[in-house]
Design an enzyme around this catalytic site. Structure first.
Site, PDB file in Angstrom:
ATOM      1  N   ASN A 162      62.280 -26.094  74.709  1.00 37.75           N
ATOM      2  CA  ASN A 162      61.826 -24.857  74.051  1.00 37.75           C
ATOM      3  C   ASN A 162      60.526 -24.261  74.580  1.00 37.75           C
ATOM      4  O   ASN A 162      60.314 -23.065  74.473  1.00 37.75           O
ATOM      5  CB  ASN A 162      61.792 -25.046  72.530  1.00 37.75           C
ATOM      6  CG  ASN A 162      60.875 -26.152  72.088  1.00 37.75           C
ATOM      7  OD1 ASN A 162      60.491 -27.011  72.885  1.00 37.75           O
ATOM      8  ND2 ASN A 162      60.504 -26.156  70.840  1.00 37.75           N
ATOM      9  N   GLU A 258      56.030 -36.870  70.533  1.00 36.28           N
ATOM     10  CA  GLU A 258      55.936 -35.708  69.636  1.00 36.28           C
ATOM     11  C   GLU A 258      57.367 -35.288  69.344  1.00 36.28           C
ATOM     12  O   GLU A 258      58.087 -34.854  70.245  1.00 36.28           O
ATOM     13  CB  GLU A 258      55.169 -34.560  70.304  1.00 36.28           C
ATOM     14  CG  GLU A 258      53.702 -34.854  70.522  1.00 36.28           C
ATOM     15  CD  GLU A 258      52.885 -35.038  69.247  1.00 36.28           C
ATOM     16  OE1 GLU A 258      53.411 -34.776  68.139  1.00 36.28           O
ATOM     17  OE2 GLU A 258      51.721 -35.463  69.367  1.00 36.28           O
ATOM     18  N   CYS A 292      59.204 -26.736  67.230  1.00 36.13           N
ATOM     19  CA  CYS A 292      59.035 -27.983  66.473  1.00 36.13           C
ATOM     20  C   CYS A 292      58.270 -27.723  65.193  1.00 36.13           C
ATOM     21  O   CYS A 292      58.550 -28.296  64.156  1.00 36.13           O
ATOM     22  CB  CYS A 292      58.327 -29.031  67.312  1.00 36.13           C
ATOM     23  SG  CYS A 292      56.730 -28.514  67.919  1.00 36.13           S
TER      24      CYS A 292
HETATM   25  N1  LIG Z   1      56.565 -32.348  67.999  1.00 34.79           N
HETATM   26  C1  LIG Z   1      56.539 -31.605  69.090  1.00 34.79           C
HETATM   27  O1  LIG Z   1      55.517 -31.471  69.746  1.00 34.79           O
HETATM   28  C2  LIG Z   1      57.778 -30.921  69.560  1.00 34.79           C
HETATM   29  C3  LIG Z   1      57.667 -29.796  70.380  1.00 34.79           C
HETATM   30  C4  LIG Z   1      58.839 -29.171  70.814  1.00 34.79           C
HETATM   31  C5  LIG Z   1      60.073 -29.667  70.451  1.00 34.79           C
HETATM   32  N2  LIG Z   1      60.137 -30.761  69.655  1.00 34.79           N
HETATM   33  C6  LIG Z   1      61.432 -31.268  69.212  1.00 34.79           C
HETATM   34  O2  LIG Z   1      62.332 -31.293  70.300  1.00 34.79           O
HETATM   35  C7  LIG Z   1      63.663 -31.083  69.834  1.00 34.79           C
HETATM   36  C8  LIG Z   1      64.318 -29.995  70.668  1.00 34.79           C
HETATM   37  O3  LIG Z   1      64.193 -30.253  72.033  1.00 34.79           O
HETATM   38  P1  LIG Z   1      65.380 -30.863  72.911  1.00 34.79           P
HETATM   39  O4  LIG Z   1      66.687 -30.417  72.340  1.00 34.79           O
HETATM   40  O5  LIG Z   1      65.066 -30.563  74.320  1.00 34.79           O
HETATM   41  O6  LIG Z   1      65.179 -32.416  72.598  1.00 34.79           O
HETATM   42  P2  LIG Z   1      65.964 -33.676  73.234  1.00 34.79           P
HETATM   43  O7  LIG Z   1      65.475 -34.867  72.477  1.00 34.79           O
HETATM   44  O8  LIG Z   1      67.413 -33.413  73.290  1.00 34.79           O
HETATM   45  O9  LIG Z   1      65.456 -33.739  74.753  1.00 34.79           O
HETATM   46  C9  LIG Z   1      64.096 -33.895  75.076  1.00 34.79           C
HETATM   47  C10 LIG Z   1      63.984 -34.455  76.485  1.00 34.79           C
HETATM   48  O10 LIG Z   1      64.450 -35.798  76.515  1.00 34.79           O
HETATM   49  C11 LIG Z   1      65.337 -35.959  77.621  1.00 34.79           C
HETATM   50  N3  LIG Z   1      66.225 -37.110  77.354  1.00 34.79           N
HETATM   51  C12 LIG Z   1      67.365 -37.147  76.650  1.00 34.79           C
HETATM   52  N4  LIG Z   1      67.863 -38.393  76.617  1.00 34.79           N
HETATM   53  C13 LIG Z   1      67.010 -39.162  77.310  1.00 34.79           C
HETATM   54  C14 LIG Z   1      66.958 -40.556  77.631  1.00 34.79           C
HETATM   55  N5  LIG Z   1      67.902 -41.408  77.237  1.00 34.79           N
HETATM   56  N6  LIG Z   1      65.929 -40.996  78.361  1.00 34.79           N
HETATM   57  C15 LIG Z   1      64.954 -40.147  78.772  1.00 34.79           C
HETATM   58  N7  LIG Z   1      64.945 -38.837  78.500  1.00 34.79           N
HETATM   59  C16 LIG Z   1      65.962 -38.345  77.775  1.00 34.79           C
HETATM   60  C17 LIG Z   1      65.998 -34.608  77.724  1.00 34.79           C
HETATM   61  O11 LIG Z   1      66.611 -34.445  78.975  1.00 34.79           O
HETATM   62  C18 LIG Z   1      64.796 -33.715  77.546  1.00 34.79           C
HETATM   63  O12 LIG Z   1      64.032 -33.646  78.739  1.00 34.79           O
HETATM   64  C19 LIG Z   1      63.520 -30.685  68.381  1.00 34.79           C
HETATM   65  O13 LIG Z   1      63.833 -31.780  67.563  1.00 34.79           O
HETATM   66  C20 LIG Z   1      62.049 -30.334  68.250  1.00 34.79           C
HETATM   67  O14 LIG Z   1      61.538 -30.458  66.947  1.00 34.79           O
HETATM   68  C21 LIG Z   1      59.023 -31.399  69.209  1.00 34.79           C
END
Ligand SMILES: NC(=O)c1ccc[n+]([C@@H]2O[C@H](COP(=O)([O-])OP(=O)(O)OC[C@H]3O[C@@H](n4cnc5c(N)ncnc54)[C@H](O)[C@@H]3O)[C@@H](O)[C@H]2O)c1
Length: 483
Positions: A162, A258, A292
């Protein structure tokens, strides 16, 4: 605004200092959420290439850590300049790849340049300390401890879709300033934006190998990276279930997570409703709620609930819906699966007798902003993070009930409280289990120099510029035993 997707590019990965195709011979198609067509391809990097990138990062890191802070800072300053110079191109990539409004995408690039410059300054101003041995019973004045911060080695930076530039740079910049090498894994949807950002960094002439960008399938390289013995720290932003999985896979290395949230807006009966409505609207619906720290539920005192809901309804119906190229607030969600998921939450709530105030209209992955009133604890939307434009309103009788509902969530990222009584605001803020509580304002991550953290399922460790530098370095104590 450039919007040319007619020529499809296959982007290379940045591995050990070179832009190249993966030996896998495979690429991953990146599909634009609103154009609904493929806009480019990225490399499916192999495990061998991951090994080589990590090894190169370790080699480069040794001399990188010996550069002065100002020398490291000079590379990063140039990176910030490069991002600004290319802001339109990068913003267009963000817009096309993750469907963010063009102006917001451009703001993301500018904010990132500011963040990088602040990170340089913060690193230059970090101080160590010295300790006197005689500060402890029986100790000697001749013992002097010098405490410095030293790098951890190679940091793995994993970012979500995002904020594909800002949330990546907020890991890469402090990691580099703290003297580490970096392996950067962007979200698949977000890879092109990440590549453009790293292209800007590579143009600064940064030493070869100090950063690699590994695009690839989570199933092939995700766990492999996380479990790799050559990784010394992981900074991850993404969903809570992925974060939980990571914390189980990684072993004995520092981890900053996060994760997701279900940020409540607690509206007391004495709230300034103008302020509450403006903050809730902005907090809940910008970028279709794919933030998020979006406001993901409203806990409103019964006495003002009807007025709040009718004012929210009027504002929701004014929201612009459509294309990010027109800077619409409500844009198509990242993919069809995400839209199905949000639709499922709306359907479940309506089946259980929530009141549909407005919305619940859909065209493919474009969901119209939806306001649900009289939401109860039995409904999934009361607890689950939608990451989409749906806002549930729950009525409460008292602050205590609002606090109890806020804290019943598995999440604890941020919360907002709206009241004109500062003592009441502080009392609620003290009791809400969240990393940050906003008084009379929307939940949000910035400003980027504030500590940013989630508690419970929302995270582990602290980000924000200062804290990221701390978490990506460790203390090293040298003790002088004088004659
Ligand atoms: N708290 C924060 O700072 C914050 C900020 C932005 C988004 N978010 C959260 O992120 C989520 C949305 O983002 P998303 O859909 O990209 O999240 P996601 O968890 O699907 O993916 C995040 C990242 O993890 C990677 N990933 C997935 N499986 C993995 C594995 N087994 N090993 C290593 N990496 C792996 C993905 O390719 C991506 O780069 C929402 O839940 C949102 O709340 C949190």
């Amino acid at each position: 605004m450039a919007s040319n997707v007619s020529e499809l590019t296959t982007y290379n990965a940045f591995l050990a200092g070179e832009w190249k195709k993966s030996s896998s011979g495979e690429t991953i198609a990146i599909k634009s959420p609103y154009l609904r067509e493929t806009i480019g391809y990225v490399q499916a990097v192999t495990q061998d290439e991951v090994d080589q990138a990590i090894q190169a990062a370790h080699e480069a890191q040794k001399s990188w850590a010996l550069l002065s802070l100002s020398e490291r800072g000079a590379y990063l300053e140039r990176w910030a300049d490069e991002l600004e110079k290319n802001d339109k191109e990068i913003a267009t990539a963000i817009m096309q790849e993750v469907g963010k409004g063009y102006n917001d995408a451009r703001k993301e690039v500018v904010r990132t340049a500011d963040l990088i410059r602040y990170t340089v300054q913060e690193a230059l101003h970090l101080h160590g300390e010295s300790l006197r041995g005689d500060g402890f019973p029986g100790g000697s004045q001749k013992k002097l401890g010098i405490v410095e911060r030293v790098p951890l080695g190679v940091v793995l930076a994993i970012a979500p879709f995002n904020y594909p530039v800002n949330l990546s740079a907020s890991k890469i910049a402090p990691a580099l300033m703290a003297g580490n090498g970096v392996i950067f894994k962007p979200a698949t949807q977000g890879s092109i934006s990440g590549i453009k950002m790293v292209e800007a960094l590579s143009r600064t002439g940064l030493p070869k190998g100090i950063i690699s960008l590994t695009t690839g399938r989570g199933s092939v390289i995700g766990d492999y990276l996380v479990e790799h013995k050559g990784i010394n720290m992981i900074s991850f932003t993404g969903g809570s279930s992925t974060g939980r999985h990571l914390s189980q896979q990684s072993a004995m290395i520092p981890l900053v997570l996060e994760l997701g949230g279900k940020d409540p807006a607690i509206v007391c009966e004495d709230a300034d409703l103008d302020v509450a409505v403006k903050s809730i609207m902005n907090g809940a619906f910008s970028y279709s709620g794919q933030r998020c720290t979006a406001i993901k539920r409203v806990l409103v005192n019964e006495k003002v609930a009807d007025e709040l809901v009718s004012r929210l309804k009027a504002e929701v119906e004014k929201l612009t819906v459509g294309s990010p190229e027109d800077d619409s607030t409500i844009v198509p969600l990242i993919d069809d699966k995400a839209a199905d998921f949000v639709q499922g939450l709306i359907d479940d709530a309506l089946d259980k007798n929530a009141t549909l105030v407005t919305g619940n209209k859909r065209e493919d992955n474009l969901l119209y902003p939806t306001l649900l009133d009289n939401v109860t604890e039995e409904m999934k939307v009361a607890w689950i993070e939608p990451f989409g434009p749906v806002l549930p309103v729950i009525h409460v009788q008292s602050d205590d009930e609002a606090i109890a509902l806020a804290n019943k969530s598995e999440f604890g990222l941020q919360a907002s409280v709206f009241t004109q009584d500062i003592d009441r605001a502080l009392d609620v803020a003290r009791q809400v289990e969240a990393g940050t509580v906003q008084i009379n304002g929307r939940t949000e991550r910035g400003p980027d120099h504030f500590p940013f953290l989630g508690v419970k399922a929302s995270g582990m460790g602290v980000q924000g510029i200062h804290n990221s530098l701390i978490s990506m370095s460790r203390q090293k104590v040298t003790v002088m035993n004088l004659k």
